[in-house]
Design a protein around this motif. Structure first.
Motif, PDB file in Angstrom:
ATOM      1  N   ALA A  31       3.896   5.962  -3.427  1.00  0.00           N
ATOM      2  CA  ALA A  31       5.172   6.506  -3.890  1.00  0.00           C
ATOM      3  C   ALA A  31       5.405   6.220  -5.373  1.00  0.00           C
ATOM      4  CB  ALA A  31       6.315   5.945  -3.047  1.00  0.00           C
ATOM      5  N   GLN A  32       5.040   5.023  -5.830  1.00  0.00           N
ATOM      6  CA  GLN A  32       5.230   4.663  -7.239  1.00  0.00           C
ATOM      7  C   GLN A  32       4.472   5.609  -8.155  1.00  0.00           C
ATOM      8  OE1 GLN A  32       3.984   0.620  -7.735  1.00  0.00           O
ATOM      9  NE2 GLN A  32       6.054  -0.181  -7.657  1.00  0.00           N
ATOM     10  N   GLN A  38       0.838  -1.208   0.000  1.00  0.00           N
ATOM     11  CA  GLN A  38       0.000   0.000   0.000  1.00  0.00           C
ATOM     12  C   GLN A  38       0.868   1.252   0.000  1.00  0.00           C
ATOM     13  OE1 GLN A  38      -3.202   0.201  -0.549  1.00  0.00           O
ATOM     14  NE2 GLN A  38      -3.350  -2.019  -0.630  1.00  0.00           N
ATOM     15  N   GLU A  39       1.918   1.246   0.792  1.00  0.00           N
ATOM     16  CA  GLU A  39       2.829   2.391   0.848  1.00  0.00           C
ATOM     17  C   GLU A  39       3.526   2.600  -0.495  1.00  0.00           C
ATOM     18  OE1 GLU A  39       5.381   1.270   4.059  1.00  0.00           O
ATOM     19  OE2 GLU A  39       3.787   1.485   5.551  1.00  0.00           O
ATOM     20  N   ALA A  71      12.387  -5.646   0.724  1.00  0.00           N
ATOM     21  CA  ALA A  71      11.451  -4.736   0.066  1.00  0.00           C
ATOM     22  C   ALA A  71      11.348  -3.423   0.838  1.00  0.00           C
ATOM     23  CB  ALA A  71      10.080  -5.392  -0.060  1.00  0.00           C
ATOM     24  N   SER A  72      11.382  -3.517   2.156  1.00  0.00           N
ATOM     25  CA  SER A  72      11.348  -2.316   2.985  1.00  0.00           C
ATOM     26  C   SER A  72      12.591  -1.458   2.743  1.00  0.00           C
ATOM     27  CB  SER A  72      11.244  -2.710   4.459  1.00  0.00           C
ATOM     28  OG  SER A  72      11.177  -1.577   5.276  1.00  0.00           O
ATOM     29  N   LEU A 101      11.553   1.691  -6.209  1.00  0.00           N
ATOM     30  CA  LEU A 101      10.156   1.544  -5.777  1.00  0.00           C
ATOM     31  C   LEU A 101       9.427   0.423  -6.513  1.00  0.00           C
ATOM     32  CD1 LEU A 101       9.295   5.310  -5.329  1.00  0.00           C
ATOM     33  CD2 LEU A 101       9.507   3.585  -3.522  1.00  0.00           C
ATOM     34  N   ILE A 102       9.890   0.070  -7.698  1.00  0.00           N
ATOM     35  CA  ILE A 102       9.304  -1.060  -8.419  1.00  0.00           C
ATOM     36  C   ILE A 102      10.007  -2.357  -8.021  1.00  0.00           C
ATOM     37  CG2 ILE A 102       8.953  -2.044 -10.737  1.00  0.00           C
ATOM     38  CD1 ILE A 102       8.644   0.895 -11.717  1.00  0.00           C
ATOM     39  N   GLY A 103      11.223  -2.246  -7.524  1.00  0.00           N
ATOM     40  CA  GLY A 103      12.021  -3.398  -7.130  1.00  0.00           C
ATOM     41  C   GLY A 103      11.318  -4.405  -6.232  1.00  0.00           C
ATOM     42  N   PRO A 104      10.580  -3.957  -5.199  1.00  0.00           N
ATOM     43  CA  PRO A 104       9.915  -4.943  -4.333  1.00  0.00           C
ATOM     44  C   PRO A 104       8.940  -5.859  -5.074  1.00  0.00           C
ATOM     45  CG  PRO A 104      10.021  -2.841  -3.221  1.00  0.00           C
ATOM     46  CD  PRO A 104      10.497  -2.609  -4.635  1.00  0.00           C
TER      47      PRO A 104
END
Length: 176
Positions: free
Chosen positions: A46-47, A41-42, A114-115, A91-94
Motif C-alpha cells: 500500500a505504501q 508486508q501488507e 498499526a492494524s 500507512l507510514i504511521g505504523p
C-alpha cells in the motif's frame, strides 16, 4: 476440511480482536511477532502505491496545463492531494509507532494500533484514487459519463478491498 480452515484464520483482525480459533500453538508474543511481520508486508504494498501517486500529484500543480483548469477542478485537486497526504501518513504511521514503542514489551498492542492505522490508510487511499480518477476523467473528457465511470471503478475497489474479504471471512469462519 474444517481443520484446514482453522489454521488459515490467524491474521490480526482490523478491530484488533482475537480470531475465534487461533489454530496455532504460539504464545501471545510469538503471535504478535508473526502478525507484525504480516502487517509490514501488507503495508509495503500500500505504501508504494500511495507514495507514487502522491509524488505524481505533487508535480501536477507545476505543469502549464494546471493553470488553465477550472476552480472546481483545482478544488478537487487540493482534496486529492490532502487525501493522499493523509493516506501516506496513516500507512507510514505504523513504522513510526513501532520505532517509538520498540522494546517496551507492548507488541500485541502495537499490532492492534498499526492494524487500525493501516485500515485507515486503505480507506484514505480509496478516497485518493477516487478523487484522482474523477479529476483526470473530468479534465480529459469533460463528459457526462465521468460520474458513472468513477462510480464503476469505486464499486470495483469496494468489491476487491472490502466486500470480497468480508464475504470470505464470514463464509470461512466457524461460529463459536
Amino acid at each position: 476440511m474444517k481443520e484446514q480452515r482453522t489454521e488459515q484464520r490467524t491474521a490480526a483482525r482490523p478491530d484488533g480482536g482475537e480470531p475465534a480459533d487461533r489454530g496455532r500453538h504460539e504464545s501471545k508474543e510469538e503471535r504478535a511477532d508473526r502478525q507484525w511481520q504480516e502487517l509490514l508486508q501488507e503495508i509495503r504494498v500500500a505504501q508504494t502505491g500511495v507514495q507514487i501517486l502522491f509524488g505524481f500529484l505533487l508535480t501536477v500543480a507545476f505543469t502549464p496545463h494546471f493553470q488553465g483548469i477550472s476552480a472546481t477542478d483545482k478544488a478537487v485537486y487540493v482534496a486529492t492531494v490532502v487525501a493522499g497526504s493523509l493516506a501516506a501518513g496513516a500507512l507510514i504511521g505504523p513504522v513510526s509507532f513501532h520505532r517509538i514503542v520498540s522494546g517496551r514489551r507492548i507488541k500485541p498492542e502495537a499490532v492492534v494500533w498499526a492494524s487500525r492505522l493501516t485500515f485507515a490508510g486503505i480507506v484514505l487511499l480509496l478516497v485518493t484514487f477516487t478523487s484522482a480518477l474523477f479529476l483526470v476523467l473530468r479534465v480529459v473528457t469533460h463528459g457526462p459519463l465521468v460520474p458513472c465511470l468513477v462510480g464503476g471503478v469505486v464499486a470495483w475497489y469496494l468489491l476487491c478491498w472490502f466486500a470480497l474479504p468480508l464475504w470470505a471471512r464470514e463464509r470461512h469462519t466457524d461460529e463459536k
